[in-house]
Write an enzyme that holds these catalytic residues in place. Structure first.
Site, PDB file in Angstrom:
ATOM      1  CG  LEU A   1       6.214  15.265   1.578  1.00 39.90           C
ATOM      2  CD1 LEU A   1       7.187  14.503   2.326  1.00 39.90           C
ATOM      3  CD2 LEU A   1       6.838  16.383   0.497  1.00 39.90           C
TER       4      LEU A   1
ATOM      5  CB  VAL B   1       2.127  16.214  -3.160  1.00 37.30           C
ATOM      6  CG1 VAL B   1       3.439  16.321  -3.038  1.00 37.30           C
ATOM      7  CG2 VAL B   1       2.204  17.192  -4.869  1.00 37.30           C
TER       8      VAL B   1
ATOM      9  CD  GLN C   1       0.682  -9.063  -2.188  1.00 37.68           C
ATOM     10  OE1 GLN C   1       1.987  -9.636  -2.717  1.00 37.68           O
ATOM     11  NE2 GLN C   1      -0.300  -8.767  -2.903  1.00 37.68           N
TER      12      GLN C   1
ATOM     13  CG  ASP D   1      -2.256  -1.174   1.440  1.00 37.76           C
ATOM     14  OD1 ASP D   1      -2.185  -2.076  -0.526  1.00 37.76           O
ATOM     15  OD2 ASP D   1      -1.941  -1.769   1.897  1.00 37.76           O
TER      16      ASP D   1
ATOM     17  N   GLY E   1       1.226   2.678  -2.645  1.00 38.71           N
ATOM     18  CA  GLY E   1       1.142   3.969  -3.636  1.00 38.71           C
ATOM     19  C   GLY E   1       1.627   3.451  -5.261  1.00 38.71           C
ATOM     20  CE  LYS E   2       2.397  -2.614  -4.667  1.00 47.31           C
ATOM     21  NZ  LYS E   2       2.025  -2.065  -2.112  1.00 47.31           N
TER      22      LYS E   2
ATOM     23  N   GLY F   1     -10.991  -3.974   3.736  1.00 46.98           N
ATOM     24  CA  GLY F   1     -11.303  -2.474   4.695  1.00 46.98           C
ATOM     25  C   GLY F   1     -10.814  -2.384   5.218  1.00 46.98           C
ATOM     26  NE  ARG F   2      -7.658  -7.032   6.346  1.00 47.93           N
ATOM     27  CZ  ARG F   2      -6.185  -8.071   6.859  1.00 47.93           C
ATOM     28  NH1 ARG F   2      -5.742  -8.356   7.884  1.00 47.93           N
ATOM     29  NH2 ARG F   2      -5.733  -7.765   5.771  1.00 47.93           N
TER      30      ARG F   2
ATOM     31  CB  THR G   1      -7.664  -1.379  -1.439  1.00 44.70           C
ATOM     32  OG1 THR G   1      -6.584  -0.263  -1.162  1.00 44.70           O
ATOM     33  CG2 THR G   1      -8.722  -0.583  -2.944  1.00 44.70           C
TER      34      THR G   1
ATOM     35  N   GLY H   1      -4.424  -4.328  -3.110  1.00 50.03           N
ATOM     36  CA  GLY H   1      -5.608  -3.528  -3.658  1.00 50.03           C
ATOM     37  C   GLY H   1      -5.012  -2.740  -4.275  1.00 50.03           C
ATOM     38  CG  HIS H   2      -2.293  -2.401  -6.618  1.00 48.61           C
ATOM     39  ND1 HIS H   2      -1.714  -2.549  -7.741  1.00 48.61           N
ATOM     40  CD2 HIS H   2      -1.801  -2.535  -5.884  1.00 48.61           C
ATOM     41  CE1 HIS H   2      -0.808  -3.654  -7.609  1.00 48.61           C
ATOM     42  NE2 HIS H   2      -0.858  -3.607  -5.856  1.00 48.61           N
ATOM     43  CB  THR H   3      -6.226   3.306  -5.131  1.00 51.93           C
ATOM     44  OG1 THR H   3      -7.006   2.637  -4.267  1.00 51.93           O
ATOM     45  CG2 THR H   3      -7.584   4.299  -5.186  1.00 51.93           C
TER      46      THR H   3
END
Ligand code: GDP
Ligand code: IMO
Ligand code: MG
Length: 390
Positions: free
Chosen positions: A298, A380, A190, A11, A13-14, A268-269, A265, A38-40
């Site tokens: 950042l 950012v 991961q 998580d 931000g890949k 939901g934890r 993602t 889970g990649h947003t």
């Protein structure tokens, strides 16, 4: 050929960074993991939450699930259908390795049952990842190309019929692309410390998330790799159980959790939050051969009066020289911190490095100096254009 790898516990931000970098590549390839990821990706006012399909699909790039990925056919079919509904084309652009192993209902049941019987719970996503890789390594798994021999349920059969036009020998496809000089981006899922060999075992996932896995999981050779981009969140998060030396369970942890919207993602934890740990970052650099950092989130640090960064681990009164293999030690680590003054203000519209507050630049500079890796990108905000390139 470029590998993008998470330098922490996932998580980082890949998804966002892969979408940003995908502009420069023709092919985006996932090489391990499954729909535990889970990649947003946020593009304008559209949000995509991808679990299996590589983030490059949003750019119309060719996307591949490599042989190292474990594929839940029903989940993949639903993900593709939801992309189609949103006008994203996948025909002729998306390929699934015929060597990839299938996650079947029985693996999911086994995952849930193993978790319930464990004395020390890993906190898996319950997606059947571990049992599917167990079957693969034990040589009793079912590869996508052999799905007709697998005794699938009617639902799984329908999904495989839907997916069969996407099945391909992706090893050959990718080698042809490589020989034609096309850009290939390998998207890790991961992160390094969830890697089954290099992570905080047994609180890890069941694949090699680190850059070594990119070659075995795609069939592409290590000699073709030019760049390894490490994604490093400006602080640390972890979902699931396991040690976390710099974890914060106070109001600062709360700040990171709320400002960073740190919710899983996939499940939901709530994500556990803590200070940036450079002992981890340095180890991640070594394991992955990271040549550049993309520092993410950042902006989330704005508004904290003081920041801390972990620069060493003290265990039983002695400073450790390197990241320890003994996971149990990590529960009793006393982190050695360097303090930094915080900054105020919204960073999310800043486009140039020089326009960042001086305190933020010192924080970033310290990461570079300590790890010996340049910060090539600074993110950012969640959107594609909220990315500073140096
Ligand atoms: P991944 O699993 O590494 O792809 O990361 P996730 O997508 O699970 O989690 C990262 C979350 O942070 C997502 O909701 C992103 O939209 C968001 N995000 C990514 N980069 C930034 C950033 O620089 N700032 C902020 N505020 N959010 C970001
Ligand atoms: P992305 O790609 C964060 C964690 C789970 C659990 C452990 C094992 O979005 O960064 P598993 O279901 O894989 O057997 O669970 O790994 N985990 C993740 N944590 N981000 C992920 O993916 C994760 N995928 C698995 O929470 O602790
Ligand atoms: Mg994620």
């Amino acid at each position: 050929m470029q590998i993008v790898v998470g330098a922490q516990w996932g998580d980082e931000g890949k998804g966002k960074i892969v979408d940003f970098l995908a502009d420069q590549a023709e092919w985006i390839v996932r090489y391990q993991g499954g729909n535990n990821a889970g990649h947003t990706v946020i593009i304008g006012n559209e949000t995509f939450k991808l679990h299996l399909v590589p983030s490059g699909i949003c750019r119309g790039k060719k996307s591949v699930l490599g042989n190292g990925v474990v594929v839940n056919p029903v989940a993949l079919m639903l993900e593709l259908k939801s992309l189609h509904e949103r006008g994203i084309e996948t025909k002729g652009k998306f390929f699934v390795s015929d060597r990839a192993h299938l996650i079947l209902e029985r693996h999911i049941q086994q995952d849930l049952s193993q978790e319930s019987h464990r004395s020390q719970k890993v906190g898996t996503t319950g997606k059947g990842i571990g049992p599917t890789y167990m079957a693969k390594i034990e040589r009793s798994g079912l590869r996508a190309g052999a799905w007709r021999t697998g005794g699938l349920s009617p639902e799984e059969t329908t999904a495989m019929e839907f997916l069969s036009p996407y099945l391909a020998d992706t090893v050959i496809l990718l080698h042809e692309a490589l020989e034609a000089g096309e850009g290939i981006l390998l998207e890790g899922a991961q992160g390094t410390f969830l890697d089954v060999d290099h992570g905080t075992y047994p609180f890890v996932t069941s694949s090699n998330c680190s850059s070594g896995g990119a070659c075995t999981g795609s069939g592409l050779p290590p000699t073709a790799v030019k760049t390894v981009t490490g994604i490093l969140k400006a602080y640390t998060t972890r979902v699931g159980n396991g040690p976390f030396p710099t974890e914060l369970i106070d109001s600062v942890g709360q700040h990171l959790q709320t400002q960073g919207h740190e919710f899983g993602t996939t499940t939901g934890r709530i994500r556990r939050c803590g200070w940036l740990d450079l002992v981890m970052a340095k180890h991640a650099r070594r394991i992955n051969g990271i040549t550049e950092w993309a520092i993410t989130k950042l902006d989330v640090l704005s508004g904290l009066s003081e920041l801390k960064v972990c620069t060493g681990y003290r265990y039983q009164g002695k400073e450790l020289k390197a990241y320890p293999a003994e996971t149990a030690w990590l529960d009793d680590i006393e982190p050695i911190y360097k303090r930094f003054p915080g900054w105020e203000g919204d960073l999310s519209r800043i486009q140039n490095y020089a326009d960042l507050p001086e305190e933020a630049r010192s924080y970033l500079k310290f990461i570079e100096d300590y790890t010996g890796v340049p910060n090539r990108f600074v993110s950012v905000g969640p959107e594609r254009n909220q990315t500073i390139v140096r």
